[in-house]
Design an enzyme around this catalytic site. Structure first.
Site, PDB file in Angstrom:
ATOM      1  N   GLY A  11       2.606  -3.208  -3.444  1.00 48.08           N
ATOM      2  CA  GLY A  11       1.419  -2.589  -2.841  1.00 48.08           C
ATOM      3  C   GLY A  11       1.691  -1.158  -2.424  1.00 48.08           C
ATOM      4  O   GLY A  11       1.371  -0.745  -1.308  1.00 48.08           O
ATOM      5  N   ALA A  12       2.288  -0.380  -3.362  1.00 49.20           N
ATOM      6  CA  ALA A  12       2.730   0.982  -3.022  1.00 49.20           C
ATOM      7  C   ALA A  12       1.726   2.048  -3.423  1.00 49.20           C
ATOM      8  O   ALA A  12       2.000   3.238  -3.289  1.00 49.20           O
ATOM      9  CB  ALA A  12       4.081   1.251  -3.679  1.00 49.20           C
ATOM     10  N   SER A  13       0.568   1.638  -3.921  1.00 53.53           N
ATOM     11  CA  SER A  13      -0.393   2.633  -4.421  1.00 53.53           C
ATOM     12  C   SER A  13      -1.157   3.338  -3.305  1.00 53.53           C
ATOM     13  O   SER A  13      -1.679   4.433  -3.496  1.00 53.53           O
ATOM     14  CB  SER A  13      -1.391   1.948  -5.361  1.00 53.53           C
ATOM     15  OG  SER A  13      -1.899   0.784  -4.751  1.00 53.53           O
ATOM     16  N   THR A  36      -2.158  -2.919  -8.387  1.00 54.72           N
ATOM     17  CA  THR A  36      -2.761  -4.074  -9.059  1.00 54.72           C
ATOM     18  C   THR A  36      -3.329  -3.727 -10.443  1.00 54.72           C
ATOM     19  O   THR A  36      -3.681  -4.626 -11.198  1.00 54.72           O
ATOM     20  CB  THR A  36      -3.899  -4.682  -8.209  1.00 54.72           C
ATOM     21  OG1 THR A  36      -4.855  -3.667  -7.935  1.00 54.72           O
ATOM     22  CG2 THR A  36      -3.373  -5.255  -6.910  1.00 54.72           C
ATOM     23  N   ASP A  61       0.033  -8.389  -9.507  1.00 57.15           N
ATOM     24  CA  ASP A  61      -1.015  -9.051  -8.730  1.00 57.15           C
ATOM     25  C   ASP A  61      -0.333 -10.191  -7.978  1.00 57.15           C
ATOM     26  O   ASP A  61       0.009 -11.221  -8.562  1.00 57.15           O
ATOM     27  CB  ASP A  61      -2.115  -9.584  -9.664  1.00 57.15           C
ATOM     28  CG  ASP A  61      -3.164 -10.371  -8.881  1.00 57.15           C
ATOM     29  OD1 ASP A  61      -3.073 -10.440  -7.642  1.00 57.15           O
ATOM     30  OD2 ASP A  61      -4.076 -10.923  -9.524  1.00 57.15           O
ATOM     31  N   SER A 140       2.297  -8.567  10.668  1.00 59.15           N
ATOM     32  CA  SER A 140       1.191  -7.961  11.428  1.00 59.15           C
ATOM     33  C   SER A 140       1.269  -8.444  12.871  1.00 59.15           C
ATOM     34  O   SER A 140       1.712  -9.569  13.140  1.00 59.15           O
ATOM     35  CB  SER A 140      -0.149  -8.387  10.839  1.00 59.15           C
ATOM     36  OG  SER A 140      -1.194  -8.039  11.731  1.00 59.15           O
ATOM     37  N   TYR A 153      -5.326 -14.897   7.692  1.00 62.86           N
ATOM     38  CA  TYR A 153      -4.388 -13.759   7.730  1.00 62.86           C
ATOM     39  C   TYR A 153      -3.317 -13.994   8.796  1.00 62.86           C
ATOM     40  O   TYR A 153      -2.124 -13.771   8.558  1.00 62.86           O
ATOM     41  CB  TYR A 153      -5.213 -12.502   8.028  1.00 62.86           C
ATOM     42  CG  TYR A 153      -4.472 -11.192   8.025  1.00 62.86           C
ATOM     43  CD1 TYR A 153      -4.062 -10.591   6.833  1.00 62.86           C
ATOM     44  CD2 TYR A 153      -4.219 -10.520   9.219  1.00 62.86           C
ATOM     45  CE1 TYR A 153      -3.422  -9.367   6.846  1.00 62.86           C
ATOM     46  CE2 TYR A 153      -3.588  -9.288   9.239  1.00 62.86           C
ATOM     47  CZ  TYR A 153      -3.182  -8.714   8.046  1.00 62.86           C
ATOM     48  OH  TYR A 153      -2.546  -7.489   8.065  1.00 62.86           O
ATOM     49  N   ALA A 154      -3.729 -14.458   9.982  1.00 64.47           N
ATOM     50  CA  ALA A 154      -2.770 -14.705  11.070  1.00 64.47           C
ATOM     51  C   ALA A 154      -1.793 -15.802  10.679  1.00 64.47           C
ATOM     52  O   ALA A 154      -0.595 -15.722  10.972  1.00 64.47           O
ATOM     53  CB  ALA A 154      -3.505 -15.073  12.350  1.00 64.47           C
ATOM     54  N   ALA A 155      -2.283 -16.836   9.993  1.00 65.87           N
ATOM     55  CA  ALA A 155      -1.397 -17.932   9.557  1.00 65.87           C
ATOM     56  C   ALA A 155      -0.376 -17.412   8.553  1.00 65.87           C
ATOM     57  O   ALA A 155       0.820 -17.734   8.634  1.00 65.87           O
ATOM     58  CB  ALA A 155      -2.224 -19.060   8.937  1.00 65.87           C
TER      59      ALA A 155
HETATM   60  P1  NAP Z   1      -4.259  -1.095   2.046  1.00 68.93           P
HETATM   61  O1  NAP Z   1      -4.387   0.332   2.443  1.00 68.93           O
HETATM   62  O2  NAP Z   1      -5.473  -1.932   1.902  1.00 68.93           O
HETATM   63  O3  NAP Z   1      -3.375  -1.160   0.710  1.00 68.93           O
HETATM   64  C1  NAP Z   1      -3.086  -2.422   0.169  1.00 68.93           C
HETATM   65  C2  NAP Z   1      -2.021  -2.311  -0.898  1.00 68.93           C
HETATM   66  O4  NAP Z   1      -1.748  -3.635  -1.370  1.00 68.93           O
HETATM   67  C3  NAP Z   1      -2.476  -1.491  -2.098  1.00 68.93           C
HETATM   68  O5  NAP Z   1      -1.377  -0.862  -2.670  1.00 68.93           O
HETATM   69  C4  NAP Z   1      -3.048  -2.563  -3.016  1.00 68.93           C
HETATM   70  O6  NAP Z   1      -2.995  -2.215  -4.398  1.00 68.93           O
HETATM   71  C5  NAP Z   1      -2.077  -3.700  -2.760  1.00 68.93           C
HETATM   72  N1  NAP Z   1      -2.668  -4.989  -3.079  1.00 68.93           N
HETATM   73  C6  NAP Z   1      -3.916  -5.469  -2.754  1.00 68.93           C
HETATM   74  N2  NAP Z   1      -4.102  -6.688  -3.295  1.00 68.93           N
HETATM   75  C7  NAP Z   1      -2.970  -6.971  -3.980  1.00 68.93           C
HETATM   76  C8  NAP Z   1      -2.559  -8.061  -4.785  1.00 68.93           C
HETATM   77  N3  NAP Z   1      -3.332  -9.113  -5.022  1.00 68.93           N
HETATM   78  N4  NAP Z   1      -1.332  -8.001  -5.359  1.00 68.93           N
HETATM   79  C9  NAP Z   1      -0.511  -6.947  -5.158  1.00 68.93           C
HETATM   80  N5  NAP Z   1      -0.853  -5.877  -4.439  1.00 68.93           N
HETATM   81  C10 NAP Z   1      -2.065  -5.895  -3.846  1.00 68.93           C
HETATM   82  O7  NAP Z   1      -3.346  -1.898   3.091  1.00 68.93           O
HETATM   83  P2  NAP Z   1      -2.386  -1.368   4.249  1.00 68.93           P
HETATM   84  O8  NAP Z   1      -3.194  -1.188   5.467  1.00 68.93           O
HETATM   85  O9  NAP Z   1      -1.530  -0.268   3.765  1.00 68.93           O
HETATM   86  O10 NAP Z   1      -1.509  -2.689   4.494  1.00 68.93           O
HETATM   87  C11 NAP Z   1      -0.223  -2.845   3.934  1.00 68.93           C
HETATM   88  C12 NAP Z   1       0.457  -4.032   4.592  1.00 68.93           C
HETATM   89  O11 NAP Z   1       0.489  -3.831   6.003  1.00 68.93           O
HETATM   90  C13 NAP Z   1      -0.289  -5.349   4.381  1.00 68.93           C
HETATM   91  O12 NAP Z   1       0.642  -6.397   4.246  1.00 68.93           O
HETATM   92  C14 NAP Z   1      -1.069  -5.526   5.669  1.00 68.93           C
HETATM   93  O13 NAP Z   1      -1.349  -6.871   5.937  1.00 68.93           O
HETATM   94  C15 NAP Z   1      -0.103  -4.931   6.666  1.00 68.93           C
HETATM   95  N6  NAP Z   1      -0.735  -4.484   7.901  1.00 68.93           N
HETATM   96  C16 NAP Z   1      -1.639  -3.466   7.915  1.00 68.93           C
HETATM   97  C17 NAP Z   1      -2.216  -3.074   9.127  1.00 68.93           C
HETATM   98  C18 NAP Z   1      -3.186  -1.941   9.245  1.00 68.93           C
HETATM   99  O14 NAP Z   1      -3.698  -1.722  10.365  1.00 68.93           O
HETATM  100  N7  NAP Z   1      -3.467  -1.192   8.218  1.00 68.93           N
HETATM  101  C19 NAP Z   1      -1.869  -3.758  10.289  1.00 68.93           C
HETATM  102  C20 NAP Z   1      -0.970  -4.798  10.231  1.00 68.93           C
HETATM  103  C21 NAP Z   1      -0.398  -5.148   9.033  1.00 68.93           C
HETATM  104  P3  NAP Z   1      -4.278  -1.551  -5.155  1.00 68.93           P
HETATM  105  O15 NAP Z   1      -4.326  -0.108  -4.708  1.00 68.93           O
HETATM  106  O16 NAP Z   1      -3.960  -1.690  -6.592  1.00 68.93           O
HETATM  107  O17 NAP Z   1      -5.493  -2.328  -4.715  1.00 68.93           O
END
Ligand code: NAP
Length: 246
Positions: A11-13, A36, A61, A140, A153-155
Protein backbone atom coordinates in the site's frame (compact mmCIF):
# COMPACT_ATOMS: atom_id res chain seq x y z
CA UNK A 1 21.96 -1.86 -4.50
CA UNK A 2 22.32 -4.81 -2.07
CA UNK A 3 19.38 -7.21 -1.97
CA UNK A 4 20.08 -7.55 1.78
CA UNK A 5 18.72 -4.02 2.18
CA UNK A 6 15.43 -4.36 0.39
CA UNK A 7 12.24 -3.19 2.07
CA UNK A 8 8.81 -4.36 0.88
CA UNK A 9 6.06 -1.87 1.70
CA UNK A 10 2.45 -2.75 0.92
CA UNK A 11 0.00 0.00 0.00
CA UNK A 12 2.83 2.38 -0.92
CA UNK A 13 1.03 4.35 -3.62
CA UNK A 14 -0.53 6.90 -1.24
CA UNK A 15 -0.73 8.13 2.32
CA UNK A 16 1.29 6.55 5.12
CA UNK A 17 2.68 3.77 2.90
CA UNK A 18 4.02 6.27 0.38
CA UNK A 19 5.75 8.27 3.13
CA UNK A 20 7.26 5.04 4.49
CA UNK A 21 8.48 4.10 0.99
CA UNK A 22 10.08 7.55 0.54
CA UNK A 23 11.72 7.36 3.97
CA UNK A 24 13.22 3.89 3.32
CA UNK A 25 14.47 5.03 -0.10
CA UNK A 26 16.05 8.11 1.52
CA UNK A 27 17.67 5.84 4.12
CA UNK A 28 19.41 3.85 1.33
CA UNK A 29 17.12 0.85 1.02
CA UNK A 30 15.93 -0.56 -2.24
CA UNK A 31 12.16 -0.25 -2.00
CA UNK A 32 9.53 -2.58 -3.41
CA UNK A 33 6.24 -0.75 -3.02
CA UNK A 34 2.80 -2.00 -3.95
CA UNK A 35 -0.37 -0.52 -5.40
CA UNK A 36 -3.61 -2.22 -6.36
CA UNK A 37 -3.43 -1.28 -10.06
CA UNK A 38 -0.83 -1.42 -12.85
CA UNK A 39 -1.08 2.36 -13.28
CA UNK A 40 -0.54 2.94 -9.54
CA UNK A 41 2.43 0.56 -9.45
CA UNK A 42 4.07 2.13 -12.46
CA UNK A 43 3.61 5.71 -11.23
CA UNK A 44 4.96 4.70 -7.81
CA UNK A 45 8.02 3.11 -9.44
CA UNK A 46 8.70 6.26 -11.51
CA UNK A 47 8.27 8.53 -8.49
CA UNK A 48 10.62 6.46 -6.32
CA UNK A 49 13.26 6.23 -9.05
CA UNK A 50 13.14 9.97 -9.79
CA UNK A 51 15.53 10.54 -6.89
CA UNK A 52 17.56 7.34 -6.46
CA UNK A 53 17.97 3.62 -6.81
CA UNK A 54 16.39 0.67 -8.53
CA UNK A 55 13.07 0.69 -6.76
CA UNK A 56 10.13 -1.43 -7.89
CA UNK A 57 6.41 -0.72 -8.02
CA UNK A 58 4.36 -3.92 -8.09
CA UNK A 59 0.69 -4.84 -8.07
CA UNK A 60 -0.80 -6.42 -4.96
CA UNK A 61 -4.43 -6.86 -3.97
CA UNK A 62 -4.22 -7.87 -0.33
CA UNK A 63 -7.87 -8.99 -0.45
CA UNK A 64 -6.96 -11.81 -2.85
CA UNK A 65 -4.86 -14.87 -1.95
CA UNK A 66 -4.08 -15.37 -5.66
CA UNK A 67 -2.74 -11.83 -5.94
CA UNK A 68 -0.57 -12.30 -2.82
CA UNK A 69 0.79 -15.53 -4.31
CA UNK A 70 1.51 -13.85 -7.66
CA UNK A 71 3.24 -10.94 -5.90
CA UNK A 72 5.47 -13.29 -3.88
CA UNK A 73 6.26 -15.36 -7.00
CA UNK A 74 7.08 -12.17 -8.95
CA UNK A 75 9.54 -11.06 -6.28
CA UNK A 76 11.16 -14.49 -6.15
CA UNK A 77 11.48 -14.50 -9.95
CA UNK A 78 13.18 -11.10 -9.77
CA UNK A 79 15.59 -12.52 -7.16
CA UNK A 80 14.44 -10.06 -4.50
CA UNK A 81 14.76 -11.19 -0.88
CA UNK A 82 13.62 -8.42 1.47
CA UNK A 83 15.01 -7.98 4.96
CA UNK A 84 12.19 -5.56 5.85
CA UNK A 85 8.45 -6.10 5.39
CA UNK A 86 6.08 -3.26 6.21
CA UNK A 87 2.47 -4.46 6.20
CA UNK A 88 0.75 -1.13 5.64
CA UNK A 89 -2.07 -1.81 3.14
CA UNK A 90 -5.39 -1.26 4.83
CA UNK A 91 -8.99 -0.35 4.19
CA UNK A 92 -12.06 0.68 6.15
CA UNK A 93 -15.64 -0.39 5.44
CA UNK A 94 -17.45 1.35 8.30
CA UNK A 95 -20.93 0.45 9.48
CA UNK A 96 -22.77 -0.13 12.72
CA UNK A 97 -22.72 -3.85 13.52
CA UNK A 98 -26.48 -4.12 13.13
CA UNK A 99 -26.11 -3.06 9.49
CA UNK A 100 -22.71 -4.54 8.69
CA UNK A 101 -22.75 -6.75 5.61
CA UNK A 102 -20.79 -10.01 5.41
CA UNK A 103 -18.60 -8.53 2.67
CA UNK A 104 -17.77 -5.44 4.76
CA UNK A 105 -16.54 -7.75 7.54
CA UNK A 106 -14.71 -10.15 5.21
CA UNK A 107 -12.95 -7.53 3.04
CA UNK A 108 -11.59 -5.72 6.08
CA UNK A 109 -10.41 -8.89 7.83
CA UNK A 110 -8.83 -10.24 4.64
CA UNK A 111 -7.06 -7.00 3.64
CA UNK A 112 -5.97 -5.79 7.09
CA UNK A 113 -5.25 -9.08 8.87
CA UNK A 114 -5.24 -12.28 6.76
CA UNK A 115 -2.95 -10.70 4.15
CA UNK A 116 -0.45 -9.96 6.91
CA UNK A 117 -0.47 -13.65 7.89
CA UNK A 118 0.09 -14.74 4.27
CA UNK A 119 2.87 -12.22 3.58
CA UNK A 120 4.67 -12.86 6.88
CA UNK A 121 4.50 -16.64 6.38
CA UNK A 122 6.11 -16.20 2.98
CA UNK A 123 8.87 -13.76 3.95
CA UNK A 124 9.78 -15.05 7.42
CA UNK A 125 11.67 -18.13 6.20
CA UNK A 126 14.41 -16.22 4.31
CA UNK A 127 14.66 -13.75 7.22
CA UNK A 128 15.23 -16.63 9.65
CA UNK A 129 17.80 -18.14 7.28
CA UNK A 130 19.59 -14.79 6.97
CA UNK A 131 19.49 -14.34 10.77
CA UNK A 132 18.12 -10.84 10.20
CA UNK A 133 14.70 -9.45 9.51
CA UNK A 134 12.34 -6.65 10.44
CA UNK A 135 8.57 -6.92 10.20
CA UNK A 136 6.52 -3.79 10.88
CA UNK A 137 2.73 -4.01 10.92
CA UNK A 138 0.65 -0.85 10.67
CA UNK A 139 -2.17 -1.17 13.17
CA UNK A 140 -4.41 1.57 14.51
CA UNK A 141 -5.34 3.28 17.75
CA UNK A 142 -8.79 1.81 17.13
CA UNK A 143 -7.36 -1.70 17.69
CA UNK A 144 -6.81 -0.69 21.33
CA UNK A 145 -9.60 1.82 21.95
CA UNK A 146 -12.39 0.39 19.76
CA UNK A 147 -14.63 2.72 17.75
CA UNK A 148 -18.37 2.67 17.12
CA UNK A 149 -19.00 1.83 13.47
CA UNK A 150 -15.64 0.07 13.05
CA UNK A 151 -16.08 -3.37 14.67
CA UNK A 152 -14.55 -5.01 11.57
CA UNK A 153 -11.56 -2.64 11.39
CA UNK A 154 -10.98 -2.65 15.18
CA UNK A 155 -11.09 -6.46 15.24
CA UNK A 156 -8.55 -6.68 12.41
CA UNK A 157 -6.21 -4.14 14.02
CA UNK A 158 -6.52 -5.71 17.50
CA UNK A 159 -5.81 -9.08 15.86
CA UNK A 160 -2.65 -7.57 14.40
CA UNK A 161 -1.38 -6.77 17.90
CA UNK A 162 -1.75 -10.39 19.06
CA UNK A 163 -0.25 -11.64 15.80
CA UNK A 164 2.72 -9.28 16.22
CA UNK A 165 3.41 -10.43 19.79
CA UNK A 166 3.13 -14.12 18.88
CA UNK A 167 5.35 -14.02 15.80
CA UNK A 168 7.85 -11.86 17.71
CA UNK A 169 8.22 -14.66 20.28
CA UNK A 170 8.69 -17.28 17.56
CA UNK A 171 11.57 -15.54 15.77
CA UNK A 172 13.33 -13.30 18.34
CA UNK A 173 16.27 -15.68 18.76
CA UNK A 174 16.95 -15.47 15.00
CA UNK A 175 17.48 -11.69 15.14
CA UNK A 176 14.14 -11.07 13.47
CA UNK A 177 11.97 -8.45 15.16
CA UNK A 178 8.24 -8.00 14.71
CA UNK A 179 6.60 -4.77 15.83
CA UNK A 180 3.49 -2.73 15.12
CA UNK A 181 2.87 0.98 14.81
CA UNK A 182 -0.61 2.15 15.82
CA UNK A 183 -1.34 5.56 14.29
CA UNK A 184 -4.10 7.79 15.57
CA UNK A 185 -5.71 10.23 13.14
CA UNK A 186 -3.27 10.90 10.30
CA UNK A 187 -3.89 13.28 7.42
CA UNK A 188 -4.40 10.92 4.42
CA UNK A 189 -7.16 10.00 1.96
CA UNK A 190 -8.56 7.68 4.66
CA UNK A 191 -9.28 10.61 7.02
CA UNK A 192 -10.06 13.05 4.18
CA UNK A 193 -13.12 10.85 3.54
CA UNK A 194 -14.61 12.16 6.82
CA UNK A 195 -16.96 15.15 6.75
CA UNK A 196 -15.66 18.48 8.12
CA UNK A 197 -17.87 18.04 11.18
CA UNK A 198 -16.47 14.52 11.82
CA UNK A 199 -12.88 15.82 11.46
CA UNK A 200 -13.53 18.67 13.89
CA UNK A 201 -15.05 16.24 16.39
CA UNK A 202 -11.99 14.02 16.06
CA UNK A 203 -9.52 16.89 16.46
CA UNK A 204 -11.37 17.99 19.61
CA UNK A 205 -10.40 14.60 21.13
CA UNK A 206 -6.69 14.99 20.31
CA UNK A 207 -4.58 16.79 22.96
CA UNK A 208 -2.09 17.86 20.25
CA UNK A 209 -5.09 19.52 18.53
CA UNK A 210 -4.14 18.42 15.04
CA UNK A 211 -4.01 15.40 12.75
CA UNK A 212 -0.70 13.54 12.52
CA UNK A 213 1.55 13.82 9.46
CA UNK A 214 2.52 10.76 7.41
CA UNK A 215 6.22 11.53 7.98
CA UNK A 216 5.64 11.15 11.72
CA UNK A 217 4.78 7.48 11.12
CA UNK A 218 7.48 6.88 8.50
CA UNK A 219 10.32 8.02 10.78
CA UNK A 220 9.46 5.38 13.37
CA UNK A 221 9.20 2.65 10.72
CA UNK A 222 12.75 3.37 9.52
CA UNK A 223 14.00 3.38 13.12
CA UNK A 224 12.32 0.04 13.91
CA UNK A 225 14.07 -1.46 10.87
CA UNK A 226 17.50 -0.22 11.98
CA UNK A 227 20.20 -2.23 13.76
CA UNK A 228 19.77 0.10 16.74
CA UNK A 229 16.20 -1.15 17.27
CA UNK A 230 17.26 -4.82 17.43
CA UNK A 231 16.12 -5.28 21.05
CA UNK A 232 12.60 -3.91 20.45
CA UNK A 233 10.21 -6.69 19.54
CA UNK A 234 6.56 -7.58 20.02
CA UNK A 235 5.75 -3.92 20.70
CA UNK A 236 2.86 -1.84 19.43
CA UNK A 237 3.99 1.79 19.42
CA UNK A 238 1.16 4.33 19.50
CA UNK A 239 1.57 7.63 17.60
CA UNK A 240 -1.57 9.67 18.16
CA UNK A 241 -0.89 13.14 19.59
CA UNK A 242 -2.07 11.98 23.01
CA UNK A 243 -5.51 10.83 21.83
CA UNK A 244 -5.06 7.43 23.49
CA UNK A 245 -2.36 6.57 26.02
CA UNK A 246 -1.86 2.82 26.17
P1 NAP B 1 -4.88 5.42 2.27
O1 NAP B 1 -4.37 6.82 2.14
O2 NAP B 1 -6.31 5.13 2.05
O3 NAP B 1 -3.97 4.48 1.35
C1 NAP B 1 -4.24 3.10 1.34
C2 NAP B 1 -3.12 2.34 0.66
O4 NAP B 1 -3.44 0.95 0.73
C3 NAP B 1 -3.00 2.70 -0.82
O5 NAP B 1 -1.67 2.56 -1.21
C4 NAP B 1 -3.89 1.65 -1.47
O6 NAP B 1 -3.51 1.34 -2.81
C5 NAP B 1 -3.59 0.45 -0.59
N1 NAP B 1 -4.67 -0.53 -0.65
C6 NAP B 1 -6.03 -0.31 -0.56
N2 NAP B 1 -6.69 -1.48 -0.72
C7 NAP B 1 -5.75 -2.42 -0.91
C8 NAP B 1 -5.80 -3.82 -1.17
N3 NAP B 1 -6.94 -4.49 -1.28
N4 NAP B 1 -4.62 -4.47 -1.35
C9 NAP B 1 -3.44 -3.83 -1.27
N5 NAP B 1 -3.33 -2.52 -1.06
C10 NAP B 1 -4.47 -1.82 -0.87
O7 NAP B 1 -4.58 4.85 3.74
P2 NAP B 1 -3.63 5.40 4.89
O8 NAP B 1 -4.40 6.36 5.70
O9 NAP B 1 -2.31 5.78 4.36
O10 NAP B 1 -3.50 4.08 5.79
C11 NAP B 1 -2.38 3.22 5.71
C12 NAP B 1 -2.41 2.26 6.88
O11 NAP B 1 -2.46 3.00 8.10
C13 NAP B 1 -3.65 1.37 6.89
O12 NAP B 1 -3.30 0.09 7.38
C14 NAP B 1 -4.57 2.05 7.88
O13 NAP B 1 -5.47 1.16 8.47
C15 NAP B 1 -3.57 2.59 8.87
N6 NAP B 1 -4.06 3.71 9.66
C16 NAP B 1 -4.39 4.90 9.09
C17 NAP B 1 -4.86 5.95 9.89
C18 NAP B 1 -5.20 7.30 9.35
O14 NAP B 1 -5.68 8.14 10.14
N7 NAP B 1 -4.97 7.60 8.10
C19 NAP B 1 -5.01 5.73 11.25
C20 NAP B 1 -4.70 4.51 11.79
C21 NAP B 1 -4.21 3.50 10.99
P3 NAP B 1 -4.24 2.07 -4.08
O15 NAP B 1 -3.66 3.46 -4.15
O16 NAP B 1 -3.85 1.23 -5.24
O17 NAP B 1 -5.72 2.07 -3.79
Amino acid sequence: METSKTAVITGASRGIGRAIADAFAAAGYRVVGTATTDAGASSLQSALNSTSGEHLGMVLDAASKDSIQAFCAGLAAAGVTPCVLVNNAGITRDNLLLRMKDEEWEQVIQTNLSAVFHLCRHFIRPMIKARFGRIINIGSVVGASGNAGQANYAAAKAGLTGFTRSLAQEVANRNVTVNAIAPGMIDTDMTRALTDAQREQMIARIPAARLGRVEEIAGLAVYLASDGAGYITGETVHINGGMYMA
